[in-house]
Scaffold this motif. Structure first.
Motif: not given
Length: 287
Positions: A213-238
């Protein structure tokens, strides 16, 4: 800073590193200033000791530089530019050495990996060193005629070495993307007529399908997303953070609407910078 004091640009690594070469190439009016860690380079820019920072964020062969993703948020720094540097590996030795006499070549493990075919063809044994530029510096000190280093061209210049073979890299598309950073106080808006990129980080809310849902607005508004990467912060997997690059400025209506939708499903949204798009993106068809 007095008028006679040269402006400085911080980079991580030893003199002669690719970050040093990138700093000299695009900011010749700034004195390249080495720091041992990314943390130290960031701190130098944040404190004002250096006006700019030249920081690698990803490589087309090796992937992302993970430390940077952790350091950029909450750093007080802003991205004001991006630069793409083709990575050209040079086989270098002391001036009296000959290519046919070289038995061992030292360099960073990743550089050696990217040159394995060329090394095999030359029947040269690879030896891991902690840093490409450091390998060149060490060779300049030991001056062994049967040894070489694989490093950027600037290393040969700095340490008085001779380039025996250019473009040792197996992949000619090998390119590193650098981010140009400055303090939030120094950051200025990009020129009005410049095509721009915008970078930001966020964490999604702990609800079903929040990322979708968070990323849906980029698609519906025609925004070109060139990079999306995830990473763990402070060692917390949640507690997964996401780093994102998009084409456009937050003031553009499509991106403005997409960011509004993002904030409805995400928390800790931090804008890292809006900056001119490097022409390399268009020439390489990467936009």
């Amino acid at each position: 800073m007095t008028p006679d004091t040269p402006r400085k640009i911080a980079f991580q690594g030893e003199p002669g590193a690719f970050s040093h070469q990138a700093s000299r190439r695009w900011f010749p009016d700034h004195a390249p200033t080495p720091y041992p860690t990314f943390e130290a380079a960031f701190a130098a820019v944040a404190s004002g000791a250096c006006e700019l920072g030249m920081i690698p964020v990803e490589n087309s062969v090796a992937g992302r530089v993970s430390d940077v993703h952790h350091l950029l948020p909450h750093s007080g720094l802003k991205i004001i530019g991006e630069r793409f540097l083709p990575i050209e590996m040079m086989l270098m030795a002391v001036p009296e050495a000959k290519l046919e006499d070289i038995k061992v070549a030292a360099s960073h493990a990743m550089a050696l990996l990217q040159c394995r075919i060329a090394l095999r063809e030359l029947n040269i044994t690879a030896e891991v060193f902690h840093d490409t530029a450091g390998a060149a510096r060490a060779l300049a000190q030991t001056r062994e005629p049967d040894r070489a280093a694989i490093a950027p061209e600037v290393s040969a210049e700095l340490y008085g070495l001779k380039i025996l073979r250019r473009n040792m890299e197996d992949a000619r598309h090998n390119t590193t993307r650098f981010l140009v950073l400055t303090s939030a106080e120094r950051a200025a808006a990009p020129p009005e007529d410049a095509p721009c990129m915008t970078s930001f980080v966020f964490r999604v809310k702990n609800i079903p399908a929040a990322l979708y849902k968070a990323l849906g607005g980029f698609a519906t508004n025609g925004v070109n997303m060139t990079k999306l990467e995830s990473y763990i912060e402070n060692g917390r997997f949640a507690s997964t953070m996401f780093y994102c690059d998009v084409v456009g400025r937050p003031s553009d209506p499509p991106l403005q609407r997409a960011l509004e939708e993002l904030r409805f499903f995400a928390v800790d949204v931090e804008m890292l910078g809006t900056y001119p798009m490097d022409p390399f993106r268009q020439s390489a068809g990467q936009q």
